[in-house]
Design a protein around this motif. Structure first.
Motif, PDB file in Angstrom:
ATOM      1  N   LEU A 119       1.474   9.064   7.258  1.00 54.34           N
ATOM      2  CA  LEU A 119       1.911  10.240   7.993  1.00 54.34           C
ATOM      3  C   LEU A 119       1.571  10.144   9.478  1.00 54.34           C
ATOM      4  O   LEU A 119       1.974  10.997  10.271  1.00 54.34           O
TER       5      LEU A 119
ATOM      6  N   TYR B 198       0.624   8.980   0.550  1.00 51.69           N
ATOM      7  CA  TYR B 198       0.549   8.848   2.012  1.00 51.69           C
ATOM      8  C   TYR B 198      -0.278   7.655   2.480  1.00 51.69           C
ATOM      9  O   TYR B 198      -0.384   7.430   3.699  1.00 51.69           O
TER      10      TYR B 198
ATOM     11  N   ASP C  22      -2.509   5.371   7.161  1.00 52.71           N
ATOM     12  CA  ASP C  22      -2.056   6.730   6.895  1.00 52.71           C
ATOM     13  C   ASP C  22      -0.563   6.773   7.202  1.00 52.71           C
ATOM     14  O   ASP C  22      -0.153   6.740   8.357  1.00 52.71           O
TER      15      ASP C  22
ATOM     16  N   TYR D  73       8.004  11.128   6.329  1.00 51.77           N
ATOM     17  CA  TYR D  73       7.230  10.187   7.124  1.00 51.77           C
ATOM     18  C   TYR D  73       7.798  10.074   8.544  1.00 51.77           C
ATOM     19  O   TYR D  73       9.007  10.259   8.748  1.00 51.77           O
TER      20      TYR D  73
ATOM     21  N   LEU E 151       7.266  14.651   0.682  1.00 49.89           N
ATOM     22  CA  LEU E 151       6.666  14.265   1.958  1.00 49.89           C
ATOM     23  C   LEU E 151       7.688  13.572   2.856  1.00 49.89           C
ATOM     24  O   LEU E 151       8.526  12.801   2.380  1.00 49.89           O
TER      25      LEU E 151
ATOM     26  N   PRO F 171      -1.213  16.468  -0.294  1.00 50.84           N
ATOM     27  CA  PRO F 171      -0.627  15.177  -0.659  1.00 50.84           C
ATOM     28  C   PRO F 171      -1.617  14.291  -1.409  1.00 50.84           C
ATOM     29  O   PRO F 171      -2.814  14.258  -1.086  1.00 50.84           O
TER      30      PRO F 171
END
Length: 347
Positions: free
Chosen positions: A130, A118, A128, A185, A183, A113
């Protein structure tokens, strides 16, 4: 005349197997494999924190590859606010199987990523995205976020490589993702940090095939690096705080849990290294007593956790929890519960 139902065990008849309290339920869970003497990793949604806590109390070895520094430990419960001690690595809650697969692929260098995908910002601090809740106040620079993430990935890789059993609680089917990169989350942008942009972010509601294939890919990758690893699955019993689908939150909750339960059934029936513990069934059966949940009808009660885990340990080692333990029964950390702040408009 004979019937295939002749001489079946009591546990297969509702009248004989289901009483008026969870204490009356016996023979509900039959283990596929032993966990005795094995190194156990835990991950997933909020209820997985309860499982890790109970495993420790019963003397099992729970992997922790990202322990808190001594300066945090001295400050007591503050360590859980920073994501320490909740799971076998400091990744916070992993609500979807897609998120678990994504983390595993990143840990083994299969996805990379970009920082702008992110790293979120709020009030001049950086997070962050994530695992946004492991640093509640954020970090002063993007570089520190990236450095912490690199260290976290190294540690999570060790979790997969060195654990004998991986316990995972499937929590949600709903998620928010980054359109371009794919991505996913654990929280929506704008809840803990970041800013929601419909041109960049989109809502996802995974179905059976998505989740089943994601777990198959995760299992294959984990076993590639640790051929003997086994898996115990559970389904989160906690209702959704809010739904982004255009439906009543109760309908979305039942849809989500039903899909997740169907996936675990398929995996359990298909693979000898995948076990399923039916905690969800106990909490979703209203006849077993009102004490399973707290007054908010979402968070599980201490009595409920103890009753459910009794069934687990009766099958695994028939042990009692330690008479004394340094670990406190503090509330679990659950970012999804923060969505309640948006009920009736932003508070």
């Amino acid at each position: 005349m004979t019937s295939p139902y002749d001489r079946l065990p009591d546990r297969q008849f509702w009248r004989l197997a289901v009483g008026d309290s969870v204490e009356s339920v016996n023979g509900m869970y039959s283990k596929k494999f032993s966990i005795t003497g094995k190194k156990i990793a835990t991950a997933g949604s909020c209820f997985a924190q309860e499982i890790a806590r109970e495993l420790r109390k019963h003397g099992h070895t729970v992997v922790d590859k990202e322990p808190s520094p001594n300066t945090i430990q001295i400050r007591g419960n503050l360590e859980t606010s920073y994501g320490y001690g909740l799971y076998s690595a400091r990744h916070g809650n992993i609500y979807t199987v897609r998120q678990l697969l994504q983390l595993t692929k990143e840990a083994f260098g299969l996805v990379f990523p970009e920082p702008e995908e992110y790293i979120w910002e709020r009030d001049g601090c950086f997070y962050d995205a994530l695992r946004p809740n492991v640093e509640p106040d954020g970090l002063p620079t993007k570089e520190e976020v990236a450095a912490q993430r690199r260290d976290h990935l190294r540690r999570f890789r060790k979790v997969i490589e060195e654990s004998d059993v991986f316990v995972f609680t499937m929590g949600l089917t709903e998620a928010w993702g980054h359109r371009e990169s794919g991505l996913v989350y654990p929280t929506a942008p704008g809840v803990l940090a970041g800013e929601y942009d419909p041109n960049i972010h989109h809502f996802l509601n995974f179905g059976f095939v998505d989740i089943y294939r994601d777990f198959l890919e995760f299992r294959e990758l984990a076993r590639e690096h640790n051929p003997s690893i086994e898996f115990i699955l559970t389904v989160s019993l906690v209702p959704l705080t809010a739904t982004a689908a255009d439906s009543h939150v109760l309908v979305s909750t039942v849809r989500s849990k039903s899909v997740l339960r169907a996936v675990t059934a398929q995996l359990y029936e298909e693979f000898p290294d995948v076990d399923y513990f039916p905690s969800y069934e106990l909490f979703s059966t209203p006849f077993l007593g009102p004490s399973m949940f707290n007054e908010n009808k979402r968070n599980v009660s201490r009595q409920g956790v103890a009753a459910v885990m009794r069934i687990f340990f009766d099958e695994h080692d028939n042990s009692e929890p330690a008479a004394s333990t340094e670990e406190t029964d503090s509330d679990v950390v659950c970012e999804e519960a923060l969505l309640d702040a948006f009920a009736g408009g932003r508070k």
